[in-house]
Design a protein around this motif. Sequence first.
Motif, PDB file in Angstrom:
ATOM      1  N   ALA A 233      26.151  29.562 -21.799  1.00 47.81           N
ATOM      2  CA  ALA A 233      27.320  28.966 -21.142  1.00 47.81           C
ATOM      3  C   ALA A 233      26.901  28.152 -19.916  1.00 47.81           C
ATOM      4  O   ALA A 233      27.438  27.057 -19.672  1.00 47.81           O
ATOM      5  CB  ALA A 233      28.316  30.055 -20.754  1.00 47.81           C
ATOM      6  N   ARG A 234      25.954  28.668 -19.151  1.00 50.37           N
ATOM      7  CA  ARG A 234      25.466  27.910 -17.988  1.00 50.37           C
ATOM      8  C   ARG A 234      24.862  26.581 -18.437  1.00 50.37           C
ATOM      9  O   ARG A 234      25.071  25.540 -17.790  1.00 50.37           O
ATOM     10  CB  ARG A 234      24.420  28.731 -17.237  1.00 50.37           C
ATOM     11  CG  ARG A 234      24.962  29.891 -16.412  1.00 50.37           C
ATOM     12  CD  ARG A 234      23.803  30.682 -15.835  1.00 50.37           C
ATOM     13  NE  ARG A 234      24.240  31.737 -14.929  1.00 50.37           N
ATOM     14  CZ  ARG A 234      23.423  32.655 -14.416  1.00 50.37           C
ATOM     15  NH1 ARG A 234      22.131  32.622 -14.716  1.00 50.37           N
ATOM     16  NH2 ARG A 234      23.887  33.598 -13.612  1.00 50.37           N
ATOM     17  N   SER A 235      24.100  26.615 -19.516  1.00 53.40           N
ATOM     18  CA  SER A 235      23.467  25.388 -20.016  1.00 53.40           C
ATOM     19  C   SER A 235      24.519  24.399 -20.490  1.00 53.40           C
ATOM     20  O   SER A 235      24.404  23.184 -20.237  1.00 53.40           O
ATOM     21  CB  SER A 235      22.505  25.729 -21.159  1.00 53.40           C
ATOM     22  OG  SER A 235      21.460  26.565 -20.709  1.00 53.40           O
ATOM     23  N   ILE A 236      25.548  24.895 -21.189  1.00 55.25           N
ATOM     24  CA  ILE A 236      26.629  24.024 -21.637  1.00 55.25           C
ATOM     25  C   ILE A 236      27.317  23.369 -20.448  1.00 55.25           C
ATOM     26  O   ILE A 236      27.565  22.153 -20.440  1.00 55.25           O
ATOM     27  CB  ILE A 236      27.643  24.814 -22.487  1.00 55.25           C
ATOM     28  CG1 ILE A 236      27.032  25.185 -23.842  1.00 55.25           C
ATOM     29  CG2 ILE A 236      28.927  23.997 -22.697  1.00 55.25           C
ATOM     30  CD1 ILE A 236      27.863  26.170 -24.641  1.00 55.25           C
ATOM     31  N   LEU A 237      27.629  24.162 -19.428  1.00 52.56           N
ATOM     32  CA  LEU A 237      28.331  23.630 -18.258  1.00 52.56           C
ATOM     33  C   LEU A 237      27.482  22.577 -17.540  1.00 52.56           C
ATOM     34  O   LEU A 237      27.986  21.493 -17.178  1.00 52.56           O
ATOM     35  CB  LEU A 237      28.699  24.760 -17.306  1.00 52.56           C
ATOM     36  CG  LEU A 237      29.429  24.348 -16.025  1.00 52.56           C
ATOM     37  CD1 LEU A 237      30.730  23.611 -16.335  1.00 52.56           C
ATOM     38  CD2 LEU A 237      29.696  25.575 -15.147  1.00 52.56           C
TER      39      LEU A 237
ATOM     40  N   HIS B 294       6.851  32.966 -32.496  1.00 55.17           N
ATOM     41  CA  HIS B 294       7.894  32.715 -33.494  1.00 55.17           C
ATOM     42  C   HIS B 294       8.659  31.426 -33.190  1.00 55.17           C
ATOM     43  O   HIS B 294       8.976  30.656 -34.098  1.00 55.17           O
ATOM     44  CB  HIS B 294       8.868  33.889 -33.541  1.00 55.17           C
ATOM     45  CG  HIS B 294      10.005  33.681 -34.490  1.00 55.17           C
ATOM     46  ND1 HIS B 294       9.916  33.955 -35.843  1.00 55.17           N
ATOM     47  CD2 HIS B 294      11.271  33.196 -34.293  1.00 55.17           C
ATOM     48  CE1 HIS B 294      11.060  33.661 -36.432  1.00 55.17           C
ATOM     49  NE2 HIS B 294      11.895  33.194 -35.520  1.00 55.17           N
ATOM     50  N   HIS B 295       8.961  31.197 -31.916  1.00 55.67           N
ATOM     51  CA  HIS B 295       9.794  30.053 -31.521  1.00 55.67           C
ATOM     52  C   HIS B 295       8.955  28.853 -31.058  1.00 55.67           C
ATOM     53  O   HIS B 295       9.507  27.924 -30.457  1.00 55.67           O
ATOM     54  CB  HIS B 295      10.728  30.460 -30.380  1.00 55.67           C
ATOM     55  CG  HIS B 295      11.754  31.484 -30.747  1.00 55.67           C
ATOM     56  ND1 HIS B 295      12.810  31.219 -31.599  1.00 55.67           N
ATOM     57  CD2 HIS B 295      11.896  32.785 -30.371  1.00 55.67           C
ATOM     58  CE1 HIS B 295      13.566  32.297 -31.723  1.00 55.67           C
ATOM     59  NE2 HIS B 295      13.034  33.262 -31.004  1.00 55.67           N
ATOM     60  N   ALA B 296       7.654  28.856 -31.324  1.00 56.89           N
ATOM     61  CA  ALA B 296       6.744  27.883 -30.726  1.00 56.89           C
ATOM     62  C   ALA B 296       7.170  26.438 -30.947  1.00 56.89           C
ATOM     63  O   ALA B 296       7.044  25.600 -30.048  1.00 56.89           O
ATOM     64  CB  ALA B 296       5.325  28.099 -31.266  1.00 56.89           C
TER      65      ALA B 296
ATOM     66  N   THR C 215      17.827  18.791 -26.801  1.00 58.84           N
ATOM     67  CA  THR C 215      17.009  18.642 -25.596  1.00 58.84           C
ATOM     68  C   THR C 215      15.527  18.717 -25.954  1.00 58.84           C
ATOM     69  O   THR C 215      15.170  19.166 -27.049  1.00 58.84           O
ATOM     70  CB  THR C 215      17.308  19.763 -24.572  1.00 58.84           C
ATOM     71  OG1 THR C 215      16.608  20.961 -24.962  1.00 58.84           O
ATOM     72  CG2 THR C 215      18.796  20.041 -24.453  1.00 58.84           C
ATOM     73  N   PRO C 216      14.658  18.340 -25.012  1.00 62.05           N
ATOM     74  CA  PRO C 216      13.217  18.537 -25.221  1.00 62.05           C
ATOM     75  C   PRO C 216      12.729  19.880 -24.687  1.00 62.05           C
ATOM     76  O   PRO C 216      11.518  20.108 -24.586  1.00 62.05           O
ATOM     77  CB  PRO C 216      12.608  17.373 -24.419  1.00 62.05           C
ATOM     78  CG  PRO C 216      13.552  17.210 -23.273  1.00 62.05           C
ATOM     79  CD  PRO C 216      14.933  17.515 -23.818  1.00 62.05           C
ATOM     80  N   ILE C 217      13.653  20.777 -24.340  1.00 67.13           N
ATOM     81  CA  ILE C 217      13.302  22.042 -23.687  1.00 67.13           C
ATOM     82  C   ILE C 217      12.796  23.050 -24.715  1.00 67.13           C
ATOM     83  O   ILE C 217      13.489  23.351 -25.688  1.00 67.13           O
ATOM     84  CB  ILE C 217      14.531  22.634 -22.958  1.00 67.13           C
ATOM     85  CG1 ILE C 217      15.040  21.654 -21.903  1.00 67.13           C
ATOM     86  CG2 ILE C 217      14.198  23.980 -22.331  1.00 67.13           C
ATOM     87  CD1 ILE C 217      16.392  22.032 -21.319  1.00 67.13           C
ATOM     88  N   PRO C 218      11.593  23.597 -24.525  1.00 63.35           N
ATOM     89  CA  PRO C 218      11.102  24.622 -25.452  1.00 63.35           C
ATOM     90  C   PRO C 218      12.062  25.816 -25.509  1.00 63.35           C
ATOM     91  O   PRO C 218      12.614  26.227 -24.482  1.00 63.35           O
ATOM     92  CB  PRO C 218       9.754  25.033 -24.852  1.00 63.35           C
ATOM     93  CG  PRO C 218       9.335  23.874 -24.010  1.00 63.35           C
ATOM     94  CD  PRO C 218      10.614  23.297 -23.461  1.00 63.35           C
ATOM     95  N   TYR C 219      12.250  26.357 -26.695  1.00 67.12           N
ATOM     96  CA  TYR C 219      13.177  27.475 -26.861  1.00 67.12           C
ATOM     97  C   TYR C 219      12.757  28.689 -26.042  1.00 67.12           C
ATOM     98  O   TYR C 219      13.588  29.532 -25.698  1.00 67.12           O
ATOM     99  CB  TYR C 219      13.299  27.851 -28.339  1.00 67.12           C
ATOM    100  CG  TYR C 219      14.589  28.565 -28.640  1.00 67.12           C
ATOM    101  CD1 TYR C 219      15.770  27.847 -28.797  1.00 67.12           C
ATOM    102  CD2 TYR C 219      14.647  29.954 -28.733  1.00 67.12           C
ATOM    103  CE1 TYR C 219      16.966  28.494 -29.057  1.00 67.12           C
ATOM    104  CE2 TYR C 219      15.835  30.604 -28.996  1.00 67.12           C
ATOM    105  CZ  TYR C 219      16.997  29.869 -29.154  1.00 67.12           C
ATOM    106  OH  TYR C 219      18.185  30.508 -29.394  1.00 67.12           O
ATOM    107  N   ALA C 220      11.479  28.777 -25.715  1.00 67.84           N
ATOM    108  CA  ALA C 220      11.003  29.888 -24.887  1.00 67.84           C
ATOM    109  C   ALA C 220      11.759  29.983 -23.572  1.00 67.84           C
ATOM    110  O   ALA C 220      11.917  31.076 -23.016  1.00 67.84           O
ATOM    111  CB  ALA C 220       9.505  29.742 -24.618  1.00 67.84           C
TER     112      ALA C 220
END
Length: 217
Positions: free
Chosen positions: A137-141, A25-27, A34-39
């Motif tokens: 929140a960790r990603s935001i920080l 679904h999130h492929a 970011t370039p980070i895959p949603y997975a």
Amino acid sequence: MPEEFTDTPLLTARFDAALHYATRHHARQLRKGTPIPYAAHILAVASLVLEMHGDEDEAIGGLLHDVVEDGGGRDALEEITREFGVEVAAIVAANSDTLDPDERPGWYQRKRAYVDAFADKSPAALRVSLADKIHNARSILTDYRTHGDDLWARFGQGLGLATRVYYRELAAAFERERDRLGPAAQPYVDELRRTVDAITAMAETHQGPDSRTLFDA
């Protein structure tokens, strides 16, 4: 220390099927700005749920928690009910801002309703929500420390006040419900508070004190 094993694994072929469903679904989806895959996010949420001693339904709910909101809608919720059961579908529904992505209310209305519904959410749904918000929140920080106030552009909210207010509301809501989350999840309530407070402190360094603390303050 020797490795630990069990003769009754918590995760079964249902989890494997849910992982395939979610990654399919999130492929094509990436994490905002970011370039980070949603997975990466759904895997992190499922991992945190398991660390909170959640069961397989909760871990599957963690994998699927954004499927309905991110385009799947009610059709996806019906499919999740058929494939993974009523309990998983209830967790996903409780963690969706809207069941109709094409007719979603405004940002503030959705976030306010999400927080206001905490008292009615099941402990299972709350644990999945907590895992989701901790990872966000960790990603935001981390990104705030790296990019400074340029971070907030990815949220389309100027200098990020609305996002910070929302996460302070979330931290307070989880604190109100901490006894229902279970002993293994309670340290993660504290972890969310520490992370949110660190974001607030960094914003104060960059911008000065926020003009609002909570939705109604």
